[in-house]
Scaffold this motif. Sequence first.
Motif, PDB file in Angstrom:
ATOM      1  N   GLU A  85      14.135 -10.502 -16.366  1.00 15.94           N
ATOM      2  CA  GLU A  85      14.640  -9.141 -16.325  1.00 15.94           C
ATOM      3  C   GLU A  85      14.507  -8.576 -14.917  1.00 15.94           C
ATOM      4  O   GLU A  85      13.695  -9.026 -14.122  1.00 15.94           O
ATOM      5  CB  GLU A  85      13.874  -8.246 -17.316  1.00 15.94           C
ATOM      6  N   LEU A  87      13.178  -5.897 -13.859  1.00 13.14           N
ATOM      7  CA  LEU A  87      11.859  -5.332 -13.565  1.00 13.14           C
ATOM      8  C   LEU A  87      10.728  -6.349 -13.666  1.00 13.14           C
ATOM      9  O   LEU A  87       9.583  -6.011 -13.428  1.00 13.14           O
ATOM     10  CB  LEU A  87      11.569  -4.149 -14.497  1.00 13.14           C
ATOM     11  N   LEU A 111      12.264  -0.960 -22.134  1.00 11.02           N
ATOM     12  CA  LEU A 111      12.545  -0.505 -20.773  1.00 11.02           C
ATOM     13  C   LEU A 111      13.287  -1.577 -19.985  1.00 11.02           C
ATOM     14  O   LEU A 111      14.284  -1.302 -19.306  1.00 11.02           O
ATOM     15  CB  LEU A 111      11.240  -0.129 -20.066  1.00 11.02           C
ATOM     16  N   GLU A 114      16.937  -1.971 -21.313  1.00  6.70           N
ATOM     17  CA  GLU A 114      17.792  -0.858 -20.904  1.00  6.70           C
ATOM     18  C   GLU A 114      18.135  -0.950 -19.417  1.00  6.70           C
ATOM     19  O   GLU A 114      19.287  -0.705 -19.020  1.00  6.70           O
ATOM     20  CB  GLU A 114      17.107   0.474 -21.204  1.00  6.70           C
ATOM     21  N   THR A 115      17.173  -1.313 -18.598  1.00  6.22           N
ATOM     22  CA  THR A 115      17.410  -1.448 -17.159  1.00  6.22           C
ATOM     23  C   THR A 115      18.373  -2.595 -16.874  1.00  6.22           C
ATOM     24  O   THR A 115      19.295  -2.458 -16.062  1.00  6.22           O
ATOM     25  CB  THR A 115      16.081  -1.669 -16.412  1.00  6.22           C
ATOM     26  N   ASP A 116      18.174  -3.711 -17.540  1.00  5.96           N
ATOM     27  CA  ASP A 116      19.087  -4.848 -17.375  1.00  5.96           C
ATOM     28  C   ASP A 116      20.513  -4.458 -17.743  1.00  5.96           C
ATOM     29  O   ASP A 116      21.467  -4.850 -17.064  1.00  5.96           O
ATOM     30  CB  ASP A 116      18.627  -6.022 -18.243  1.00  5.96           C
ATOM     31  N   LEU A 118      21.891  -1.511 -17.562  1.00  3.03           N
ATOM     32  CA  LEU A 118      22.422  -0.665 -16.490  1.00  3.03           C
ATOM     33  C   LEU A 118      22.909  -1.513 -15.319  1.00  3.03           C
ATOM     34  O   LEU A 118      23.983  -1.272 -14.760  1.00  3.03           O
ATOM     35  CB  LEU A 118      21.356   0.325 -16.010  1.00  3.03           C
TER      36      LEU A 118
END
Length: 136
Positions: A85, A87, A111, A114-116, A118
């Motif tokens: 990921e 992050l 988290l 969701e970041t991936d 985006l």
Amino acid sequence: MNNTRFATAIHIMTLLAESPQEWLTSEWMAGSISINPVIVRKELSVLREAGLIVSRQGKEGGSRLAGNAEEIRISAIYLAVKNTEVLGKKNNNPNPACPVGKEINDHLKTLFSETDQLVLNFLGKKSLKEFCDQFR
């Protein structure tokens, strides 16, 4: 993804897009990237498996794009080489007796996911051609 795989893959794909009719060798690409040709061949294999490039062997061998640079999304390149990921990774052994420790990985998973998404959405809006146009 705290490594150079994505940068290397984008470099390779940009070189191929800039010479769409030529069969570029791993040695030639390695010279542009300033890395060992073995690393280039490893990434070429991954990109070929993802259907982004085609290769041929022999004296006239090399690699080139499997499609048009306008149709190749940067997100496809990212997904081909993505190994973690954006992050990073979850905590390996949080304390299950701790109110935070026992739930941290579940919340991190959300988290990270969701970041991936985006990142994928952003990269999906950009074509390889648009990236290459920056060099002109």
